[in-house]
Design an enzyme around this catalytic site. Structure first.
Site, PDB file in Angstrom:
ATOM      1  N   HIS A  36     -15.536 -20.643  12.462  1.00 45.92           N
ATOM      2  CA  HIS A  36     -14.824 -19.533  13.100  1.00 45.92           C
ATOM      3  C   HIS A  36     -13.810 -20.049  14.104  1.00 45.92           C
ATOM      4  CE1 HIS A  36     -17.520 -16.628  11.295  1.00 45.92           C
ATOM      5  NE2 HIS A  36     -16.727 -15.689  11.759  1.00 45.92           N
ATOM      6  N   LYS A 101     -27.205 -11.569  11.456  1.00 48.41           N
ATOM      7  CA  LYS A 101     -28.412 -10.964  12.021  1.00 48.41           C
ATOM      8  C   LYS A 101     -28.219 -10.706  13.512  1.00 48.41           C
ATOM      9  CE  LYS A 101     -31.051 -15.234  12.971  1.00 48.41           C
ATOM     10  NZ  LYS A 101     -31.564 -15.217  14.344  1.00 48.41           N
TER      11      LYS A 101
HETATM   12  S1  SF4 Z   1     -36.523 -17.091  11.212  1.00 47.04           S
HETATM   13 FE1  SF4 Z   1     -36.571 -18.399  13.018  1.00 47.04          FE
HETATM   14  S2  SF4 Z   1     -35.792 -20.354  12.368  1.00 47.04           S
HETATM   15 FE2  SF4 Z   1     -35.190 -18.840  10.835  1.00 47.04          FE
HETATM   16  S3  SF4 Z   1     -33.161 -18.088  11.457  1.00 47.04           S
HETATM   17 FE3  SF4 Z   1     -34.667 -16.727  12.396  1.00 47.04          FE
HETATM   18  S4  SF4 Z   1     -35.020 -17.589  14.427  1.00 47.04           S
HETATM   19 FE4  SF4 Z   1     -34.057 -19.196  13.190  1.00 47.04          FE
END
Ligand code: SF4
Lengths: 174, 280
Positions: A36, A101
């Site tokens: 980015h 996310k």
């Molecule tokens: S599950 Fe845990 S290790 Fe995997 S992306 Fe999410 S925070 Fe990171």
């Protein structure tokens, strides 16, 4: 479940509502922090970008190396908030789908409303499940960045949820 | 009597446990997510928990890391005081195990120098916590730690007058501030007392406790249950998209501290809770 082909038109994106479960098919470009920074740097210098940003869907992800026989390794999303500083500039260049996310900042939501763009949440940590929905992967630039290089993924029925829709409605509290 | 143990065996065990931990979800974790999935009342949250369960199966079936962030490699090693290590430097052996796991197990190289951001290319060095214990055994636990959740960890040096209520509020506040970022549903490892660094390490060790097991001290066990309820009432939900399942467990332990202090540490663990152990 709603099916959406990528690249998606503004008309199709405008119909989606926060909370909708969607299956994406088509092209997703992976890019995270370092990529980015470079993209926005190129824009600032007025230089051409390594791929067509108009209508592009960007997936915030840095996969693990591909094992033999698979196009890609584990490839779940990374935290989107780290891309908040860059996303508005890219959205204003025509990029209209983000996949990652976690919550987004107010400036990103403003830019989304202005450009009729959608932010999808993929399930963090579901890297193996998401890898199974990637049919092909090709590194298109910034290979020196390793896991952070930009790859074009061809995905089929890639499961996501509309986290923030084009009107700015969000599933995240505050 | 002293027993000899070649560090090459430790190297191999670190390699194997690191790869296994990344690919195979443990039975207690599967059971906890399954139970949460069955209880969850919100459709979006149910969908996400369903994907997490499916992901565990697909990772195992395909030999793929369940999450692409295969972490920094945290290694706990309890060495018996009657043990004599042979075959070279223990630290080198542990790091060779990590490097081989990264390469041979196709794990992601995420370890780098903090300010120059130069990647070491093979996830070395390991974060090694050593303890000398009675006996002549060696107990090894490998716990890869992703940083989406590690970044949401917090240490606070509270005032003794803040008391238990202050500590509880700090823990709930830590979850509220983290929101969807640490990939909920999470597990909170909590250390209370000690010094800043012993408190932090205690919190990390609490993440190794099997899910479903409460603190032995009934006072702490009650606190764990109360906090789990308060945290799930926040309705952050899986991935922060809303829902009843924000945390799977809160694990608390205490250490004696100073008359002038009340440290508390929350080590945040995402649902990719990975640890594998072995006695050598
Ligand atoms: S599950 Fe845990 S290790 Fe995997 S992306 Fe999410 S925070 Fe990171």
């Amino acid at each position: 479940m709603i099916q959406l082909s990528l690249p998606a038109s503004r008309g199709e994106l405008a119909k989606l509502r926060a909370g909708d479960a969607v299956l994406l098919s088509g092209f997703l470009y992976t890019a995270r922090d370092a990529a980015h920074k470079r993209l926005v740097g190129l824009l600032g210098e007025g230089k051409p970008l390594p791929f067509e940003l108009r209508g592009a869907a960007i997936y915030y992800a840095g996969p693990s190396p591909a094992p033999e026989g698979l196009p890609i390794g584990s490839c779940g999303p990374t935290t989107s908030a780290r891309m908040d500083a860059y996303a508005p500039a890219l959205l204003r260049q025509g990029h209209n789908v983000m996949v990652g996310k976690g919550p987004r900042g107010a400036e990103v939501v403003e830019a989304m409303k202005e450009t009729c763009s959608v932010y999808f949440a993929a399930t963090g940590g579901a890297g193996a499940l998401l890898a199974m929905r990637v049919k092909a992967a090709e590194t298109i630039c910034f290979e020196d960045l390793g896991t952070e290089a930009i790859r074009r993924l061809t995905v089929e029925a890639f499961p996501v949820i509309v986290a923030i829709d084009a009107e700015g409605n969000s599933l995240f509290s505050a | 009597m002293t027993r000899e143990l070649n560090v090459a065996l430790i190297e191999q065990a670190v390699r194997d446990l690191y790869i296994e931990a990344c690919i195979h979800a443990s039975p207690d974790l599967r059971a906890a997510v399954r139970a949460a999935h069955a209880r969850e009342s919100k459709p979006v949250a149910q969908e996400v928990l369903g994907q997490i369960l499916q992901n565990m199966d697909l990772a195992t079936e395909n030999g793929l890391p369940s999450c692409q962030d295969t972490g920094l490699c945290v290694v706990f090693l309890d060495l018996g005081q009657d043990l004599h290590l042979i075959g070279g430097d223990l630290n080198d052996a542990v790091n060779r195990g990590v490097a081989r796991a990264c390469l041979e197990g196709r794990l992601r190289a995420s370890s780098l120098t903090p300010l120059t951001r130069q990647n070491t290319g093979n996830n070395t060095p390991a974060v090694l916590h050593l303890r000398i214990v009675p006996g002549d055994g060696a107990h090894l636990t490998v716990a890869p730690k992703g940083f989406g959740s590690e970044n949401m960890s917090r240490l606070k040096m509270l005032n003794p007058s803040d008391g238990e209520e202050g500590v509880k509020d700090f823990i709930v506040e830590t979850m509220r501030l983290a929101g969807g970022k640490p990939c909920p549903p999470v597990i909170l490892g909590v250390g209370i007392g000690g010094t800043a660094e012993s408190c932090a390490l205690l919190a990390k060790r609490m993440l190794l406790r099997p899910l479903g097991q409460r603190a032995e001290d009934p006072r702490l066990a009650r606190m764990e249950e109360e906090l789990l309820e308060r945290i799930n009432a926040l309705q952050i939900g899986p991935m922060g998209l809303g829902g009843d399942t924000t945390a799977l467990a809160v694990h608390i332990a205490e250490l004696p501290t100073h008359i002038a202090g009340l440290p508390a540490m929350v080590n945040m663990q995402c649902h990719a809770s990975r640890h594998r152990e072995m006695t050598l």
